[in-house]
Design a protein around this motif. Structure first.
Motif, short mmCIF file in Angstrom:
data_model
loop_
_atom_site.label_atom_id
_atom_site.label_comp_id
_atom_site.label_asym_id
_atom_site.label_seq_id
_atom_site.Cartn_x
_atom_site.Cartn_y
_atom_site.Cartn_z
N ALA A 31 0.76 -1.06 0.10
CA ALA A 31 0.06 -0.13 -0.04
C ALA A 31 0.84 1.08 -0.14
O ALA A 31 0.38 2.26 -0.59
N LEU A 32 1.95 1.20 0.74
CA LEU A 32 2.89 2.38 1.01
C LEU A 32 3.86 2.68 -0.08
O LEU A 32 4.77 3.34 0.09
N GLY A 58 -16.17 9.35 5.01
CA GLY A 58 -15.30 8.77 6.20
C GLY A 58 -14.07 8.11 5.77
O GLY A 58 -13.44 7.32 6.37
N ARG A 59 -13.75 8.41 4.53
CA ARG A 59 -12.56 7.75 4.02
C ARG A 59 -11.51 8.64 3.87
O ARG A 59 -10.32 8.34 2.93
N GLY A 60 -11.50 9.79 4.33
CA GLY A 60 -10.36 10.75 4.36
C GLY A 60 -10.55 11.69 3.43
O GLY A 60 -11.28 11.50 2.43
N SER A 61 -9.67 12.80 3.19
CA SER A 61 -9.94 13.47 2.30
C SER A 61 -8.99 13.12 1.12
O SER A 61 -8.04 12.37 1.29
N VAL A 62 -9.23 13.79 -0.30
CA VAL A 62 -8.36 13.18 -1.55
C VAL A 62 -7.09 14.08 -1.38
O VAL A 62 -7.04 15.33 -1.03
N HIS A 97 -6.17 0.87 1.32
CA HIS A 97 -5.75 -0.62 0.75
C HIS A 97 -6.41 -1.65 1.54
O HIS A 97 -7.03 -2.76 0.56
N PHE A 98 -6.60 -1.87 2.61
CA PHE A 98 -7.34 -3.03 3.21
C PHE A 98 -8.70 -3.24 3.01
O PHE A 98 -9.25 -4.19 2.81
N GLU A 99 -9.57 -1.82 2.74
CA GLU A 99 -10.75 -1.86 2.50
C GLU A 99 -10.90 -2.67 0.89
O GLU A 99 -11.99 -3.30 0.81
N ARG A 100 -10.24 -2.41 0.18
CA ARG A 100 -9.99 -2.89 -1.17
C ARG A 100 -9.89 -4.44 -1.28
O ARG A 100 -10.33 -5.09 -1.83
N ARG A 104 -12.29 -7.25 -2.25
CA ARG A 104 -12.23 -8.37 -3.16
C ARG A 104 -12.28 -9.76 -2.65
O ARG A 104 -12.61 -10.77 -3.13
N ILE A 105 -11.83 -10.06 -1.18
CA ILE A 105 -12.12 -11.23 -0.57
C ILE A 105 -13.81 -11.48 -0.41
O ILE A 105 -14.25 -12.56 -0.76
N GLN A 106 -14.44 -10.40 -0.31
CA GLN A 106 -15.99 -10.61 -0.09
C GLN A 106 -16.51 -10.84 -1.33
O GLN A 106 -17.44 -11.89 -1.50
#
Length: 182
Positions: A31-32, A58-62, A97-100, A104-106
């Motif tokens: 991710a980083l 709630g996903r932060g600013s762009v 990254h973990f949300e994506r 994908r897992i779901q």
């Protein structure tokens, strides 16, 4: 003079198992990493296209790619040292990254669940068909056995009549022989 590393903590102090720490390190590095994962550029461009809509969820600013790049390189350096970077930018990138990954897992779980349902339904239909065929064959077999029983009964009746006819014939021949001798 190199910029100081952002605040971080050892990832072994997060209360994770060894396998979870290993997984965290892998995903933090992905991710980083400079340039981020292969899908990061499309995510940034779509976030820029929709403006602040993602911030409302709630996903932060762009952030611009330059900010992401700086956070990524600092995060990569910390991840390489077994530390979790605690700055908001790095944590936001890691969270996204973990949300994506979880999405994908779901999706895969949903796909496999659907495949399982289809397979089970198919097997159930096949089993029902097999049971229906077996029931039909059992009924046919029972009918054949009934017919055999009827034929055996008829055979026994005919044999009994034949024996009676033989007995009468023997009597008649015996009587005919006695009458002929007189």
């Amino acid at each position: 003079m190199p910029s100081p590393l952002p605040p971080s903590i050892p990832d072994t102090q997060l209360g994770l198992s060894t396998a979870e720490v290993h997984l965290l390190r892998q995903h933090q590095a992905l991710a980083l990493a400079p340039g981020g994962p292969s899908y990061a550029s499309s995510t940034v461009s779509s976030a820029q296209r929709y403006g602040s809509a993602s911030a409302g969820r709630g996903r932060g600013s762009v952030r611009s790619s330059a900010t992401s790049s700086r956070a990524g390189s600092a995060g990569s350096a910390a991840a390489g040292q077994g530390r979790l970077v605690l700055d908001a930018g790095s944590l936001s990138v890691l969270g996204a990254h973990f949300e994506r990954v979880m999405g994908r897992i779901q999706e895969r779980v949903d796909y496999l669940s659907a495949q399982t349902t289809m397979s089970t339904t198919s097997q159930s239909r096949s089993a029902a068909s097999t049971i229906a065929n077996a029931d039909a064959e059992i009924a046919r077999f029972k009918d054949i056995l009934r017919q055999i029983d009827e034929l055996e009964t008829e055979f026994d009746k005919v044999r009994h009549i034949r024996d009676i006819v033989k007995s009468f014939r023997a009597r008649v021949e015996g009587i005919g022989g006695r009458l002929g001798r007189r």
